[in-house]
Motif scaffolding. Sequence first.
Motif, PDB file in Angstrom:
ATOM      1  N   ALA A  69      14.774  15.692   3.113  1.00  0.00           N
ATOM      2  CA  ALA A  69      14.805  15.795   4.433  1.00  0.00           C
ATOM      3  C   ALA A  69      15.703  14.732   5.147  1.00  0.00           C
ATOM      4  CB  ALA A  69      13.262  15.301   5.130  1.00  0.00           C
ATOM      5  N   GLY A  70      16.272  13.751   4.127  1.00  0.00           N
ATOM      6  CA  GLY A  70      17.250  12.711   4.568  1.00  0.00           C
ATOM      7  C   GLY A  70      16.757  11.248   4.435  1.00  0.00           C
ATOM      8  N   GLU A  71      15.510  11.136   4.236  1.00  0.00           N
ATOM      9  CA  GLU A  71      14.819   9.821   4.531  1.00  0.00           C
ATOM     10  C   GLU A  71      15.096   8.921   3.322  1.00  0.00           C
ATOM     11  OE1 GLU A  71      13.833   8.786   7.206  1.00  0.00           O
ATOM     12  OE2 GLU A  71      14.054  10.708   8.452  1.00  0.00           O
ATOM     13  N   HIS A  72      16.299   8.566   2.780  1.00  0.00           N
ATOM     14  CA  HIS A  72      16.646   7.867   1.682  1.00  0.00           C
ATOM     15  C   HIS A  72      16.143   6.586   1.554  1.00  0.00           C
ATOM     16  CE1 HIS A  72      19.140  11.447   1.120  1.00  0.00           C
ATOM     17  NE2 HIS A  72      19.817  11.383   2.076  1.00  0.00           N
ATOM     18  N   GLN A  73      16.242   5.937   2.849  1.00  0.00           N
ATOM     19  CA  GLN A  73      15.803   4.524   2.624  1.00  0.00           C
ATOM     20  C   GLN A  73      14.324   4.141   2.574  1.00  0.00           C
ATOM     21  OE1 GLN A  73      17.772   3.308   6.456  1.00  0.00           O
ATOM     22  NE2 GLN A  73      19.192   1.613   5.103  1.00  0.00           N
ATOM     23  N   LEU A  74      13.659   5.119   3.150  1.00  0.00           N
ATOM     24  CA  LEU A  74      12.156   5.230   2.887  1.00  0.00           C
ATOM     25  C   LEU A  74      11.625   5.549   1.584  1.00  0.00           C
ATOM     26  CD1 LEU A  74      10.727   6.668   6.102  1.00  0.00           C
ATOM     27  CD2 LEU A  74      10.751   4.363   5.474  1.00  0.00           C
ATOM     28  N   VAL A  75      12.498   6.500   0.943  1.00  0.00           N
ATOM     29  CA  VAL A  75      12.117   6.731  -0.594  1.00  0.00           C
ATOM     30  C   VAL A  75      12.631   5.594  -1.246  1.00  0.00           C
ATOM     31  CG1 VAL A  75      12.700   8.354  -2.117  1.00  0.00           C
ATOM     32  CG2 VAL A  75      12.402   9.243  -0.034  1.00  0.00           C
ATOM     33  N   ALA A  76      13.626   5.147  -1.372  1.00  0.00           N
ATOM     34  CA  ALA A  76      14.073   4.007  -2.132  1.00  0.00           C
ATOM     35  C   ALA A  76      13.082   2.898  -1.946  1.00  0.00           C
ATOM     36  CB  ALA A  76      15.704   3.428  -1.825  1.00  0.00           C
ATOM     37  N   ARG A  77      12.921   2.506  -0.835  1.00  0.00           N
ATOM     38  CA  ARG A  77      11.839   1.419  -0.523  1.00  0.00           C
ATOM     39  C   ARG A  77      10.307   1.520  -1.270  1.00  0.00           C
ATOM     40  NH1 ARG A  77       9.376  -1.639   4.848  1.00  0.00           N
ATOM     41  NH2 ARG A  77       8.083  -2.670   3.964  1.00  0.00           N
ATOM     42  N   THR A  78       9.968   3.121  -1.005  1.00  0.00           N
ATOM     43  CA  THR A  78       8.647   3.414  -1.820  1.00  0.00           C
ATOM     44  C   THR A  78       8.955   3.153  -3.336  1.00  0.00           C
ATOM     45  OG1 THR A  78       8.278   4.812   0.040  1.00  0.00           O
ATOM     46  CG2 THR A  78       6.885   5.062  -1.740  1.00  0.00           C
ATOM     47  N   LEU A  79       9.800   3.684  -3.750  1.00  0.00           N
ATOM     48  CA  LEU A  79      10.050   3.777  -5.164  1.00  0.00           C
ATOM     49  C   LEU A  79      10.215   2.199  -6.007  1.00  0.00           C
ATOM     50  CD1 LEU A  79      12.428   6.626  -5.746  1.00  0.00           C
ATOM     51  CD2 LEU A  79      10.029   6.309  -6.505  1.00  0.00           C
ATOM     52  N   ALA A  80      10.949   1.241  -5.066  1.00  0.00           N
ATOM     53  CA  ALA A  80      10.974   0.079  -5.457  1.00  0.00           C
ATOM     54  C   ALA A  80       9.670  -0.807  -5.555  1.00  0.00           C
ATOM     55  CB  ALA A  80      12.076  -0.806  -4.330  1.00  0.00           C
ATOM     56  N   GLU A  81       8.974  -0.481  -4.378  1.00  0.00           N
ATOM     57  CA  GLU A  81       7.825  -1.263  -4.388  1.00  0.00           C
ATOM     58  C   GLU A  81       6.722  -0.784  -5.305  1.00  0.00           C
ATOM     59  OE1 GLU A  81       6.384  -1.279  -0.183  1.00  0.00           O
ATOM     60  OE2 GLU A  81       7.877  -2.434   0.243  1.00  0.00           O
ATOM     61  N   HIS A  82       6.634   0.633  -5.653  1.00  0.00           N
ATOM     62  CA  HIS A  82       5.898   1.029  -6.834  1.00  0.00           C
ATOM     63  C   HIS A  82       6.498   0.183  -8.142  1.00  0.00           C
ATOM     64  CE1 HIS A  82       4.638   5.113  -4.770  1.00  0.00           C
ATOM     65  NE2 HIS A  82       4.258   4.159  -4.256  1.00  0.00           N
ATOM     66  N   ALA A  83       7.573   0.308  -8.239  1.00  0.00           N
ATOM     67  CA  ALA A  83       7.992  -0.442  -9.661  1.00  0.00           C
ATOM     68  C   ALA A  83       7.612  -1.858  -9.513  1.00  0.00           C
ATOM     69  CB  ALA A  83       9.664  -0.363  -9.788  1.00  0.00           C
ATOM     70  N   GLN A  84       7.744  -2.611  -8.490  1.00  0.00           N
ATOM     71  CA  GLN A  84       7.356  -3.931  -8.251  1.00  0.00           C
ATOM     72  C   GLN A  84       5.920  -4.153  -8.852  1.00  0.00           C
ATOM     73  OE1 GLN A  84       7.046  -5.574  -4.286  1.00  0.00           O
ATOM     74  NE2 GLN A  84       7.134  -7.555  -5.470  1.00  0.00           N
ATOM     75  N   LEU A  85       4.983  -3.225  -7.980  1.00  0.00           N
ATOM     76  CA  LEU A  85       3.542  -3.406  -8.479  1.00  0.00           C
ATOM     77  C   LEU A  85       3.154  -2.929  -9.822  1.00  0.00           C
ATOM     78  CD1 LEU A  85       2.687  -1.967  -5.030  1.00  0.00           C
ATOM     79  CD2 LEU A  85       1.815  -4.191  -5.864  1.00  0.00           C
ATOM     80  N   ARG A  86       3.852  -2.074 -10.540  1.00  0.00           N
ATOM     81  CA  ARG A  86       3.580  -1.819 -11.767  1.00  0.00           C
ATOM     82  C   ARG A  86       4.083  -2.846 -12.574  1.00  0.00           C
ATOM     83  NH1 ARG A  86       6.136   3.975 -10.535  1.00  0.00           N
ATOM     84  NH2 ARG A  86       4.397   5.322 -10.409  1.00  0.00           N
ATOM     85  N   GLY A  87       5.089  -3.533 -12.189  1.00  0.00           N
ATOM     86  CA  GLY A  87       5.492  -4.670 -13.154  1.00  0.00           C
ATOM     87  C   GLY A  87       4.315  -5.884 -12.904  1.00  0.00           C
ATOM     88  N   LEU A  88       3.930  -6.160 -11.844  1.00  0.00           N
ATOM     89  CA  LEU A  88       2.845  -6.933 -11.624  1.00  0.00           C
ATOM     90  C   LEU A  88       1.524  -6.610 -12.378  1.00  0.00           C
ATOM     91  CD1 LEU A  88       3.649  -7.876  -7.703  1.00  0.00           C
ATOM     92  CD2 LEU A  88       4.084  -9.625  -9.836  1.00  0.00           C
ATOM     93  N   ALA A  89       1.261  -5.633 -12.133  1.00  0.00           N
ATOM     94  CA  ALA A  89      -0.094  -5.048 -12.752  1.00  0.00           C
ATOM     95  C   ALA A  89       0.201  -5.131 -14.283  1.00  0.00           C
ATOM     96  CB  ALA A  89      -0.258  -3.656 -12.373  1.00  0.00           C
ATOM     97  N   THR A 105      -0.607  -9.764  -2.461  1.00  0.00           N
ATOM     98  CA  THR A 105       0.273  -9.603  -1.122  1.00  0.00           C
ATOM     99  C   THR A 105       1.074  -8.326  -1.357  1.00  0.00           C
ATOM    100  OG1 THR A 105       0.281 -12.202  -0.939  1.00  0.00           O
ATOM    101  CG2 THR A 105       2.210 -10.761   0.186  1.00  0.00           C
ATOM    102  N   ALA A 106       1.540  -8.134  -2.379  1.00  0.00           N
ATOM    103  CA  ALA A 106       2.717  -7.066  -2.441  1.00  0.00           C
ATOM    104  C   ALA A 106       1.925  -5.681  -2.265  1.00  0.00           C
ATOM    105  CB  ALA A 106       3.488  -6.818  -3.888  1.00  0.00           C
ATOM    106  N   LEU A 107       0.637  -5.526  -2.669  1.00  0.00           N
ATOM    107  CA  LEU A 107      -0.007  -4.253  -2.461  1.00  0.00           C
ATOM    108  C   LEU A 107      -0.472  -4.296  -1.314  1.00  0.00           C
ATOM    109  CD1 LEU A 107      -1.417  -1.864  -4.067  1.00  0.00           C
ATOM    110  CD2 LEU A 107      -3.396  -3.295  -4.412  1.00  0.00           C
TER     111      LEU A 107
END
Length: 131
Positions: A69-89, A105-107
């Motif tokens: 649908a063209g929501e590239h920034q929202l998708v990129a932010r979501t993926l980056a935050e998932h990666a950050q949370l996986r790393g912290l966990a 805080t990140a969660l």
Amino acid sequence: MKRHPALLQLSREHHTALKLSLDCRKAVLAADQAAMSALASQMSSLFAAELEPHFQREEEELLPWLEAAGEHQLVARTLAEHAQLRGLAERIGRGDRGALEAFATALSDHVRFEERELFEKAQEYPAFAVG
């Protein structure tokens, strides 16, 4: 916030994530070494059972739809935050109790982002559907 039926389960799962975030934050603020150790030793199983399936569903069903649908920034932010949370966990699961506060805080920030921005944007599209 009224949720599209396709997002109801994902939204409900955010309650579990916020509780985990709160438990981490309470243990850190109280300097409760026993609670921090318990959370650290349980993090791998908690993450695998509660958060990873949630992330995977978003990544396999919701995010591709939003990307198309063209929501590239929202998708990129979501993926980056998932990666950050996986790393912290992962760090916490290896015994790094110092990562508990950052994880909490990140969660909580991630859940709020998804509820206030990601899910709201998805619902703006008339043809929206997940799964």
